[in-house]
Design a protein around this motif. Sequence first.
Motif, PDB file in Angstrom:
ATOM      1  N   MET A 113       0.845  -1.186   0.000  1.00 31.56           N
ATOM      2  CA  MET A 113       0.000   0.000   0.000  1.00 31.56           C
ATOM      3  C   MET A 113       0.893   1.253   0.000  1.00 31.56           C
ATOM      4  O   MET A 113       1.702   1.454   0.901  1.00 31.56           O
ATOM      5  N   THR A 114       0.742   2.075  -1.030  1.00 29.71           N
ATOM      6  CA  THR A 114       1.540   3.303  -1.118  1.00 29.71           C
ATOM      7  C   THR A 114       0.718   4.475  -0.624  1.00 29.71           C
ATOM      8  O   THR A 114      -0.448   4.610  -0.989  1.00 29.71           O
ATOM      9  N   GLU A 115       1.318   5.309   0.222  1.00 29.79           N
ATOM     10  CA  GLU A 115       0.582   6.493   0.673  1.00 29.79           C
ATOM     11  C   GLU A 115       1.472   7.721   0.509  1.00 29.79           C
ATOM     12  O   GLU A 115       2.708   7.618   0.580  1.00 29.79           O
ATOM     13  N   ASP A 116       0.830   8.879   0.320  1.00 33.21           N
ATOM     14  CA  ASP A 116       1.583  10.120   0.214  1.00 33.21           C
ATOM     15  C   ASP A 116       2.034  10.532   1.609  1.00 33.21           C
ATOM     16  O   ASP A 116       1.221  10.670   2.513  1.00 33.21           O
ATOM     17  N   ILE A 117       3.340  10.722   1.784  1.00 35.15           N
ATOM     18  CA  ILE A 117       3.866  11.118   3.090  1.00 35.15           C
ATOM     19  C   ILE A 117       4.025  12.633   3.132  1.00 35.15           C
ATOM     20  O   ILE A 117       3.584  13.284   4.063  1.00 35.15           O
ATOM     21  N   MET A 118       4.645  13.172   2.106  1.00 29.98           N
ATOM     22  CA  MET A 118       4.856  14.618   2.103  1.00 29.98           C
ATOM     23  C   MET A 118       4.558  15.169   0.707  1.00 29.98           C
ATOM     24  O   MET A 118       4.926  14.544  -0.299  1.00 29.98           O
ATOM     25  N   THR A 119       3.899  16.311   0.679  1.00 32.52           N
ATOM     26  CA  THR A 119       3.576  16.941  -0.601  1.00 32.52           C
ATOM     27  C   THR A 119       4.067  18.378  -0.600  1.00 32.52           C
ATOM     28  O   THR A 119       3.858  19.103   0.377  1.00 32.52           O
ATOM     29  N   LEU A 120       4.749  18.767  -1.662  1.00 35.68           N
ATOM     30  CA  LEU A 120       5.220  20.145  -1.812  1.00 35.68           C
ATOM     31  C   LEU A 120       4.427  20.780  -2.939  1.00 35.68           C
ATOM     32  O   LEU A 120       4.353  20.217  -4.036  1.00 35.68           O
ATOM     33  N   SER A 121       3.811  21.928  -2.666  1.00 33.27           N
ATOM     34  CA  SER A 121       3.005  22.599  -3.690  1.00 33.27           C
ATOM     35  C   SER A 121       3.594  23.962  -3.984  1.00 33.27           C
ATOM     36  O   SER A 121       3.404  24.898  -3.214  1.00 33.27           O
ATOM     37  N   ASP A 122       4.360  24.039  -5.057  1.00 28.48           N
ATOM     38  CA  ASP A 122       4.885  25.320  -5.538  1.00 28.48           C
ATOM     39  C   ASP A 122       5.671  26.049  -4.432  1.00 28.48           C
ATOM     40  O   ASP A 122       5.388  27.205  -4.111  1.00 28.48           O
ATOM     41  N   VAL A 123       6.672  25.342  -3.896  1.00 28.40           N
ATOM     42  CA  VAL A 123       7.457  25.884  -2.782  1.00 28.40           C
ATOM     43  C   VAL A 123       8.475  26.903  -3.291  1.00 28.40           C
ATOM     44  O   VAL A 123       9.221  26.625  -4.231  1.00 28.40           O
ATOM     45  N   THR A 124       8.517  28.049  -2.644  1.00 37.96           N
ATOM     46  CA  THR A 124       9.535  29.059  -2.952  1.00 37.96           C
ATOM     47  C   THR A 124      10.215  29.451  -1.649  1.00 37.96           C
ATOM     48  O   THR A 124       9.549  29.610  -0.624  1.00 37.96           O
ATOM     49  N   VAL A 125      11.560  29.539  -1.663  1.00 38.13           N
ATOM     50  CA  VAL A 125      12.304  29.872  -0.438  1.00 38.13           C
ATOM     51  C   VAL A 125      13.200  31.068  -0.708  1.00 38.13           C
ATOM     52  O   VAL A 125      13.962  31.084  -1.673  1.00 38.13           O
ATOM     53  N   SER A 126      13.113  32.075   0.162  1.00 37.77           N
ATOM     54  CA  SER A 126      14.009  33.234   0.070  1.00 37.77           C
ATOM     55  C   SER A 126      14.734  33.397   1.388  1.00 37.77           C
ATOM     56  O   SER A 126      14.234  32.995   2.443  1.00 37.77           O
ATOM     57  N   GLN A 127      15.913  34.004   1.326  1.00 38.08           N
ATOM     58  CA  GLN A 127      16.647  34.367   2.540  1.00 38.08           C
ATOM     59  C   GLN A 127      16.991  35.836   2.368  1.00 38.08           C
ATOM     60  O   GLN A 127      17.789  36.182   1.496  1.00 38.08           O
ATOM     61  N   GLY A 128      16.368  36.705   3.165  1.00 38.05           N
ATOM     62  CA  GLY A 128      16.514  38.141   2.919  1.00 38.05           C
ATOM     63  C   GLY A 128      15.969  38.443   1.534  1.00 38.05           C
ATOM     64  O   GLY A 128      14.876  38.005   1.183  1.00 38.05           O
ATOM     65  N   ASP A 129      16.761  39.132   0.731  1.00 40.28           N
ATOM     66  CA  ASP A 129      16.280  39.406  -0.631  1.00 40.28           C
ATOM     67  C   ASP A 129      16.853  38.416  -1.648  1.00 40.28           C
ATOM     68  O   ASP A 129      16.726  38.595  -2.851  1.00 40.28           O
TER      69      ASP A 129
END
Length: 266
Positions: A1-17
Amino acid sequence: MTEDIMTLSDVTVSQGDQLLLRHVSGTLTSGTMTAIVGENGCGKSTLLRLLTGTPNHDASVSLLGRSLQQWTLKDIARHRAVMQQTPASPFAFMTDEILLLGRSLYHEPFVHRLAWMEQVAQWFELQPLLNRDIQRLSGGERQRIFLAKAVMQLFSENQAVTDSPDLHGKLLLLDEPTSALDLRYQRLVMEQLGYLTRLGLCIVCISHDINLVSPYCQQMWVLGEQRCIAQGSPADVLTLPVLTRCYRTAEIELIPRPGKPPLVAH
Ligand SMILES: Nc1ncnc2c1ncn2[C@@H]1O[C@H](COP(=O)(O)OP(=O)(O)OP(=O)(O)O)[C@@H](O)[C@H]1O
């Protein structure tokens, strides 16, 4: 049985500018290993940190169907364990103490913790390293201890100790877990991680050693240009157009391997 553990939806990461990552989406499922590869500084550790849920519970990442924002850190820690790049102990802990720290979340008899420690020590051949000062181990020995500590955290409270525990619903995040290991232990660690995925565990593994990890992972995410430039099975992703774009060099050759993804040579 396969299950979704983690889902990322359009992730954007910034640090300062500074924009570190943009528009990363994907799903991590039980019983699979996903390798994250890419050149130095392309954002692999940044992405892994986001998946841990610790920096700022991000709304664009969900664990077991619920946004990370809806979890407490303690509950997250019951489902995922993390091994950071070059882990170290600032104190002269004994190796057993480090391993048992992996169980500190749980209320369970001490003998139960010891039994898990013996099981994990057997998987990763740690018996000669038990009862030693962590600061007096070699880099590779220390790396195997911290990997095992992360695995110790994954068993549910009072789950019966066995060599084939159910690890569905659990996530192991690894930042270059084999970088300090010799050939024999690189292979042993990857074999054991492969075994743990067959017990249901979902693993994310950052690595610069594409040839080592590609036979063990079902998915590969290639980062570059602050984004995910390819996602798919190793056979689909390990192509010259993807690799030359990722590593910004044409000096790459793919050598076919029977029954395995191609060897990447340069
Ligand atoms: N705290 C921070 N502030 C500003 N920039 C940062 C910070 N942490 C990381 N960066 C930058 O973000 C980028 C991505 O770093 P990251 O550690 O995620 O790369 P990586 O792909 O894991 O690299 P490596 O393969 O060298 O480990 C790098 O350019 C780095 O300089």
